[in-house]
Structures are given as structure tokens and as C-alpha cells.
Design a protein around this motif. Structure first.
Motif, PDB file in Angstrom:
ATOM      1  N   VAL A   1       0.850  -1.187   0.000  1.00  0.00           N
ATOM      2  CA  VAL A   1       0.000   0.000   0.000  1.00  0.00           C
ATOM      3  C   VAL A   1       0.889   1.242   0.000  1.00  0.00           C
ATOM      4  O   VAL A   1       1.781   1.367   0.845  1.00  0.00           O
ATOM      5  N   PRO A   2       0.676   2.177  -0.936  1.00  0.00           N
ATOM      6  CA  PRO A   2       1.459   3.422  -0.902  1.00  0.00           C
ATOM      7  C   PRO A   2       1.162   4.216   0.373  1.00  0.00           C
ATOM      8  O   PRO A   2       0.169   3.967   1.062  1.00  0.00           O
ATOM      9  N   GLU A   3       2.018   5.153   0.660  1.00  0.00           N
ATOM     10  CA  GLU A   3       1.830   5.971   1.857  1.00  0.00           C
ATOM     11  C   GLU A   3       0.564   6.804   1.739  1.00  0.00           C
ATOM     12  O   GLU A   3       0.266   7.390   0.695  1.00  0.00           O
ATOM     13  N   THR A   4      -0.198   6.864   2.827  1.00  0.00           N
ATOM     14  CA  THR A   4      -1.446   7.619   2.839  1.00  0.00           C
ATOM     15  C   THR A   4      -1.150   9.117   2.755  1.00  0.00           C
ATOM     16  O   THR A   4      -0.245   9.611   3.449  1.00  0.00           O
ATOM     17  N   PRO A   5      -1.877   9.840   1.906  1.00  0.00           N
ATOM     18  CA  PRO A   5      -1.674  11.294   1.854  1.00  0.00           C
ATOM     19  C   PRO A   5      -1.946  11.945   3.213  1.00  0.00           C
ATOM     20  O   PRO A   5      -2.581  11.355   4.083  1.00  0.00           O
ATOM     21  N   ARG A   6      -1.471  13.132   3.365  1.00  0.00           N
ATOM     22  CA  ARG A   6      -1.701  13.876   4.608  1.00  0.00           C
ATOM     23  C   ARG A   6      -3.195  13.994   4.869  1.00  0.00           C
ATOM     24  O   ARG A   6      -3.977  14.302   3.969  1.00  0.00           O
ATOM     25  N   LEU A   7      -3.569  13.713   6.124  1.00  0.00           N
ATOM     26  CA  LEU A   7      -4.991  13.685   6.453  1.00  0.00           C
ATOM     27  C   LEU A   7      -5.595  15.089   6.431  1.00  0.00           C
ATOM     28  O   LEU A   7      -4.978  16.066   6.873  1.00  0.00           O
ATOM     29  N   LYS A   8      -6.816  15.145   5.925  1.00  0.00           N
ATOM     30  CA  LYS A   8      -7.554  16.405   5.847  1.00  0.00           C
ATOM     31  C   LYS A   8      -8.960  16.168   6.386  1.00  0.00           C
ATOM     32  O   LYS A   8      -9.724  15.380   5.820  1.00  0.00           O
ATOM     33  N   THR A   9      -9.290  16.812   7.495  1.00  0.00           N
ATOM     34  CA  THR A   9     -10.608  16.634   8.107  1.00  0.00           C
ATOM     35  C   THR A   9     -11.666  17.289   7.235  1.00  0.00           C
ATOM     36  O   THR A   9     -11.525  18.452   6.819  1.00  0.00           O
ATOM     37  N   ILE A  10     -12.714  16.534   6.935  1.00  0.00           N
ATOM     38  CA  ILE A  10     -13.774  17.041   6.062  1.00  0.00           C
ATOM     39  C   ILE A  10     -15.055  17.216   6.856  1.00  0.00           C
ATOM     40  O   ILE A  10     -15.237  16.643   7.936  1.00  0.00           O
ATOM     41  N   SER A  11     -15.951  18.001   6.313  1.00  0.00           N
ATOM     42  CA  SER A  11     -17.276  18.196   6.900  1.00  0.00           C
ATOM     43  C   SER A  11     -18.284  17.399   6.091  1.00  0.00           C
ATOM     44  O   SER A  11     -18.260  17.418   4.855  1.00  0.00           O
ATOM     45  N   ALA A  12     -19.155  16.696   6.783  1.00  0.00           N
ATOM     46  CA  ALA A  12     -20.157  15.885   6.093  1.00  0.00           C
ATOM     47  C   ALA A  12     -21.207  16.785   5.465  1.00  0.00           C
ATOM     48  O   ALA A  12     -21.619  17.786   6.064  1.00  0.00           O
ATOM     49  N   PRO A  13     -21.666  16.445   4.252  1.00  0.00           N
ATOM     50  CA  PRO A  13     -22.693  17.268   3.602  1.00  0.00           C
ATOM     51  C   PRO A  13     -24.048  17.207   4.306  1.00  0.00           C
ATOM     52  O   PRO A  13     -24.859  18.113   4.165  1.00  0.00           O
ATOM     53  N   GLU A  14     -24.281  16.130   5.054  1.00  0.00           N
ATOM     54  CA  GLU A  14     -25.548  16.003   5.776  1.00  0.00           C
ATOM     55  C   GLU A  14     -25.354  15.111   6.993  1.00  0.00           C
ATOM     56  O   GLU A  14     -24.335  14.443   7.147  1.00  0.00           O
TER      57      GLU A  14
END
Length: 698
Positions: free
Chosen positions: A617-630
Motif C-alpha cells: 500500500v502506498p503511503e497515505t496522503p496527509r490527512l484532511k478533516t472534512i465536513s459531512a454534507p448532511e
């Protein structure tokens, strides 16, 4: 221009039938879940196959690889839907099944229920003959003895015969003669002989395995033939291979001859998937967690290899208690399986206790919410009432749900007796079933001398991602990986299984003085036989051979499996094999026993097609916290309070996306519940990774 090979995998479970269509090595083109059609399981399989073909614009005639797994063999043994079997043993050994291990599995239980071994004493027949442990004929099998046996068989009303003569593993001549005579003079009978099914010492286990094989052989032969005909009529031209309990594949011909090897074939596919996910992610210690509609299966995986065993118990009379079932000696991926799935029925017993399972509503009639005639609330009904399953996204929209019917059933069956509303009853059901699964995992780990704490859970199956964070919390696991297409995980695992066949033979030897020429000749014969079976399913492709010996100290009752070099043995191998045995013995029992001779009871060979290379598995990109649309309201599994949960489609998430629980991540065949004390992110290849907040942030 070359086209990628199309491969189809179908896993028939107790509630759902999972179908996956793959292009090339592992590109999933389409997958689907259909309700299992118990009157003819091939019908549900055909529905799934037709659906994935329509979704992709392909035809069944284009399929170049087809792998099938089924619970039919397991269910037939558990539900007692097999043939009428009579046993034939050596004169003087009629009561092998009655005597069993000469012990009670629960010493002080005055109401102990004995395992049902399928053959009552009146159908336990004998024949005059005798062979010694080294294969020498002591009493010849005479024609008069065979004639007398035929009369007894006719009077018994048997439809299938299980022949298990003393020491037939050392000399199968008498068993084969009886088999050939019955084939000639009683052609309507199905005959299984122990020297083919389980040619190992220990007559009780050998007889049980032969009985189980004979019991399901007519049913499975009919089913497999019908399955092949039905798919050939729709254009399938490639061979259909069967998944086995040991994690390999075999031909339909081999499956019809040894249907006992198909027991637990579906769960084996799930363990293979989990092992591949572990290999790609570089995980050394894993707990495979597979929850379907009928059962939950947990398996320990170390260094990307599932734990295996040579013995398996069917239809235990007492849950979790070894010795309470029917033992069979076949190569199996070792796991613990309990009656806890989406269809497990909940109720209140006469002592006022809330109970869940092992009885399941299955697909017919199914949970109450399915509106197919079910009246008793199930785990799925509870998940719906708690808000974890959203009707609009369930089962690709092919199954309509009635949430209010679930709540009414929970209130009527449970709430009215325990003074709870529907949500309170659902919460109780959820907590009990999750603790049952966690307890099973802890027990399995303890029995194996291992700890769950440092392990990563790999969750899949229709209900695995939904219950993973709740079970992980109870089991002390803090990290969960949910692969792509988890709802059909076992079927995906089929596609990574090798074509393989394993053979075990008993030949007693002392390690220090064994007949090397004789052992090497035995291995040559076993390898040739196993390769012939693998050739039927894979053709002339490269294979790998694993040789093992089952060793113990002189006089002990159980063996330890030791890997042998893949070449003829020489006198120089004695010292390293002794060291390997003592090292493994030290792992299991703390220290070796000095001055004891080492003996070998059984020798085994496994021939399999070579494993494909597993990319990392390649290295995971830097984490980015997202907001749920609903959001949608759920009853929080941590504190029991209603609160909004982020509602996200898995297809909309990208590598590096990160969100905190509580959250519901939906996809066509399942939903992942991210509990309030977990967070989730997507790694570089699309796995969902759930990590528990050690502060327990509810």
C-alpha cells in the motif's frame, strides 16, 4: 488488442448470496447481494450473476474464471438434511461412534446433550476382516462376509454407506474391494471410504469424517450438477471451481467426491481476503471479523497467513465447548463461528433475560423490516431502529425496508416484557450481540495463546463494518481496516485463493530411526496424487509444494505441525527437525522435555498454484478533516443518547479524507458505523481505517 480476463465469484450464504465480477487480477467491475433462494440456491446465484453482467454490459459466455463457495454442506450437516447413512466397520468395532473419546465434554452436566453423530446403532454394521497397523492382512475379507454384509445393508434402508475399517489408512485394499463390490451390486448407494476421505490414524475421527462425507454426498452431488447445468445453459463455458475449507480451490469433480471439504468454504474466502489486506498494509497481527446475515466468523492472522487446523467440529450441542460437536479431520482455516448475524433473532427467555441468536431468520422470512413474513425482531431490525441502517441506501435499493415494523416487533417481543421502548430494546439487543462477538474473539485468542489488544481488526461482510467499532471497543482492539467492497468480502477473497489440494497419510515413525527411503517414496506418491488434482483445475501452471510432519513426544496424544524441506529427506535433516520441533514445543508449552524420543504419526503434502505478488500500500496522503454534507439521527452506541451522525457516501471519499465519529459511511452493500470514540480516514488504496480515541471521546 488483448482483453482482460473476466472472473466471477459467487458466495452463497445463509441469508445473502454475494456476487463479484473482476477484470484482470483484482479490478472489481461490479458486485451485488441477492437473497439466498433456499429451495434452489442456484437461482439466487443466477440472479446475482445476471445483475453484475447487466451492470457491466458483459455476457456470461465471456467469463474465463468462475469460483463458487457455498454454505450448503455446512447447513445440511447442522440442519440434518442429509442421506440415511449406515456405517461399516471391522467386526468387533461396531460401537466406535457410541464410545467416541470415552469422556464427557462437560463433566458435571447432568443434562448433558450428546453430539448427534448421524448414525444410530442399528445402522452400525460390521464385516469380518482385520489389518494390522503396518498394513499386514491378519484376517482376509471373504466373499461370504461380503454377502452377509449386503443383506444387512439392504435391511438397514441406508442410502449412503460410510466404510471405515481398522488401519485402512495403512492398507486400503479391503475398503476398496467393498466399495467396488457395492458399486457393482448396489449401484444406487453412495459409498465413502475412509482411506480416500481421511486416511489418518484415530478411528473415531476418521469414521466421523467419512460419515459426514457420505451424509452430504448425494445432496451435494445433485446440487453441484444442477448448478453447473444452470450456468452452462446461460453460456458459461469455463470450468467452475469450488472454494474449500482449507483456503484453496478444487474442481467440481473433486468437490462431488469429497464434499466434506466444502464445509466453511465461504468463511475461508473471507480469511483469504483479510490475509491479502494484511499483506498489502504490512500488518503482522490481524483479527479477521466477518459478519453476515446468519453468523459471525473471527480468525487470527499472523504474518499474512490465517491460522490453520486439521480438525473441525460441526453442530456443537453446547456453544463454545470443544467436544460437543461432530469432529471431522480436514484441512481448515481455523476460526470461531457463532450464531450472531444480521438475521439473528432476539427475544426474552422464561427467566426474563434478553437473548440474541443463534436461531436466524435467514432470508426466508428474514428480518421483520424486510416485509417478507418475519415476525420476530432481529439484529438488523435493531440496527434500523437505532438509525444505523438508512432504508434508502440499503442493499442497493433492491430490498424495501419498513422501520416502523421493526420498532413494533421490538416493542412487542422485548419492550413489553422488560419495560423498554423500541429504541431501548434495540440498544439492548445491539449490546448483547456485540459482546457475544467480542467474547468469541477473546476466547479464540486465549485458546491460541494470543492477545487481541495489539491486533488490527479487518472487518467485512454485510454486517461486519456496521458492528466493527462496537465489537472492537469491547475486545480491546483500537484499529480497524475496512477494505473496498466489504459487503461481498468473502466472494472477493475467492478470487485470490490458489487452486490447491492437501493430502495426509499416517505412517508411524520415530524421528531418530525412520525409514528415509520409505518416507520419501510416500511423499512422491502423495505429491503426484495432489498435483493430478490441481492440474484438473489449473492446468500446467507453476505450483508450490508444502511438506509437513505431525510430531509429538513418544506416547503423547496430540501432534505439532512442523514444516519439512521441499526435497527428499536425508539423515542430515534429523538434527534440524529435532530443533524445529523443540522450538515449536517451547512456544506452546514453555519448555521441551529432555531425553524424550520424538515420533511422527502423520505426513502431509499441499500442492498449490503459486501465490501472486501482493503490491504494498502506498503511503497515505496527509490527512484532511472534512465536513459531512448532511447528518442523520442515531442512538449513540457509547452513551445511548440520540445525536446527529455525519452521513457520507464512501464513493465520495478520497485518500486522506478524515472525519470524526459518530458517522455513517454508506456504500451499496453495507454501512460502516464510526462510533463516537473513533475517527476514520481513507488510505491510499481506498481502505477505510478507523482508529479509536484512547480518551474515549464520546
Amino acid at each position: 488488442m488483448t482483453t482482460q480476463a473476466l472472473r466471477l465469484a459467487i458466495d452463497i450464504g445463509g441469508t445473502f448470496t454475494d456476487t463479484v465480477l473482476v477484470s484482470g487480477e483484482e479490478t472489481i467491475l461490479a458486485s451485488t447481494k441477492t437473497l439466498t433462494t433456499h429451495h434452489n440456491p442456484a437461482d439466487g446465484a443466477m440472479q446475482g450473476a445476471t445483475r453484475v453482467m447487466q451492470q457491466t454490459g458483459h455476457r456470461l459466455s465471456e467469463v474465463t474464471g468462475f469460483i463458487h463457495g457455498t454454505t450448503l454442506a455446512t447447513n445440511a450437516l447442522i440442519e440434518k438434511r442429509g442421506a440415511v447413512v449406515a456405517t461399516v466397520t471391522t467386526e468387533g468395532f461396531r460401537d466406535i461412534l457410541e464410545i467416541a473419546y470415552e469422556r464427557r465434554y462437560s463433566q458435571y452436566d447432568i443434562n448433558l446433550e450428546k453430539p448427534d453423530l448421524l448414525v444410530p446403532r442399528e445402522r452400525a454394521l460390521t464385516v469380518r476382516e482385520r489389518v494390522s497397523a503396518d498394513g499386514k492382512v491378519l484376517i482376509s475379507l471373504e466373499d461370504t462376509a461380503i454377502d452377509a454384509l449386503l443383506k444387512d445393508i439392504d435391511a438397514s434402508g441406508a442410502e449412503a454407506i460410510a466404510i471405515c475399517l481398522m488401519h485402512a489408512y495403512a492398507n486400503p485394499e479391503h475398503e476398496r474391494r467393498l466399495r467396488d463390490t457395492l458399486a457393482d451390486r448396489r449401484p444406487d448407494l453412495t459409498v465413502s471410504i475412509s482411506s480416500d476421505v481421511s486416511p489418518e490414524a484415530r478411528e473415531f475421527d476418521r469414521l466421523c469424517t467419512t460419515v459426514a462425507n457420505a451424509y452430504i454426498q448425494p445432496l451435494m452431488a445433485t446440487y453441484l450438477a444442477r448448478f453447473v447445468r444452470q450456468f452452462e445453459a446461460q453460456g458459461v463455458t469455463c470450468p467452475i471451481l469450488m472454494m474449500t475449507a482449507g483456503g484453496g480451490m478444487c474442481t467440481m469433480r473433486t468437490a462431488a467426491r469429497f464434499p466434506i471439504r466444502l464445509v466453511e468454504s465461504g468463511p475461508a474466502g473471507g480469511a483469504i481476503l483479510a490475509a491479502r489486506v494484511a499483506a498489502r498494509a504490512g500488518l503482522d497481527q490481524v483479527l479477521s471479523f466477518d459478519v453476515g446475515g446468519t453468523t459471525a466468523k473471527l480468525c487470527l492472522i499472523d504474518n499474512a497467513r490465517p491460522q490453520t487446523s486439521r480438525q473441525f467440529e460441526i453442530a456443537r450441542a453446547a456453544r463454545f465447548i470443544k467436544g460437543s460437536g461432530m469432529p471431522v479431520r480436514i484441512p481448515v482455516i481455523e476460526m470461531i463461528e457463532i450464531g450472531a448475524g444480521g438475521g439473528s433473532i432476539a427475544g426474552v427467555d422464561r427467566l426474563g433475560r434478553l437473548t440474541v441468536g443463534p436461531k436466524s431468520a435467514g432470508s426466508e422470512p428474514g428480518p421483520v423490516a424486510f416485509m417478507r413474513g418475519g415476525t420476530e425482531p432481529t439484529v438488523t431490525d435493531s440496527d434500523i431502529a437505532l438509525g444505523y441502517i438508512v432504508p434508502d441506501t440499503f442493499a442497493e435499493g433492491h430490498i424495501q425496508l419498513d422501520p416502523e415494523a421493526s420498532k413494533r416487533a421490538l416493542s412487542r417481543v422485548i419492550g413489553s416484557k422488560l419495560d423498554l421502548d423500541a429504541v431501548g430494546a434495540a440498544d439492548g439487543v445491539s449490546r448483547i450481540v456485540d459482546e457475544s462477538m467480542a467474547s468469541a474473539g477473546r476466547m479464540h485468542a486465549v485458546e491460541s495463546g494470543k492477545d487481541l489488544g495489539p491486533r488490527t481488526m479487518i472487518a467485512f461482510g454485510g454486517n461486519g463494518p456496521l458492528h466493527a467499532s462496537r465489537v472492537a471497543r469491547s475486545a480491546g482492539v483500537s484499529r480497524i481496516v475496512i477494505p473496498p467492497d466489504p459487503g461481498v468480502g468473502s466472494a472477493v477473497g475467492f478470487l485470490f485463493a490458489p487452486v490447491s489440494f492437501e493430502i495426509v497419510r499416517s505412517r508411524y515413525s520415530l524421528l531418530g530411526s525412520m525409514d528415509l527411503n520409505g518416507i520419501n517414496t510416500l511423499f512422491e506418491a502423495m505429491i503426484s496424487e495432489a498435483r493430478a488434482v490441481v492440474f484438473q483445475g489449473a492446468g500446467d501452471v507453476p505450483t508450490q509444494t508444502l511438506r509437513t510432519a505431525f510430531m509429538r513426544y513418544n506416547g503423547q496424544g496430540h501432534e505439532i505441525e512442523i514444516t519439512l524441506p521441499d526435497r527428499p529427506l536425508t539423515a542430515e535433516d534429523i538434527v534440524p527437525l529435532t530443533a524445529a520441533f523443540e522450538q515449536e514445543y517451547r512456544k506452546q508449552f514453555s519448555r521441551p522435555v529432555p531425553g524424550m524420543q520424538i515420533e511422527i504419526l502423520n505426513w502431509a503434502v499441499r500442492v498449490a498454484t503459486c501465490d501472486s505478488v501482493v503490491p504494498a500500500v502506498p503511503e497515505t496522503p496527509r490527512l484532511k478533516t472534512i465536513s459531512a454534507p448532511e447528518t442523520c439521527p442515531i442512538t449513540c452506541d457509547v452513551d445511548g443518547v440520540s445525536k446527529p451522525a455525519a452521513f457520507v457516501a464512501r464513493a465520495d471519499l478520497k485518500p486522506g479524507d478524515h472525519l470524526h465519529g459518530p458517522a455513517l459511511i454508506t456504500e451499496p452493500q453495507t454501512t460502516t458505523l464510526v462510533s463516537a470514540d473513533f475517527s476514520a480516514h481513507v488510505d491510499a488504496i481506498g481502505n477505510l481505517v478507523l482508529v479509536r480515541d484512547q480518551k474515549g471521546g464520546a
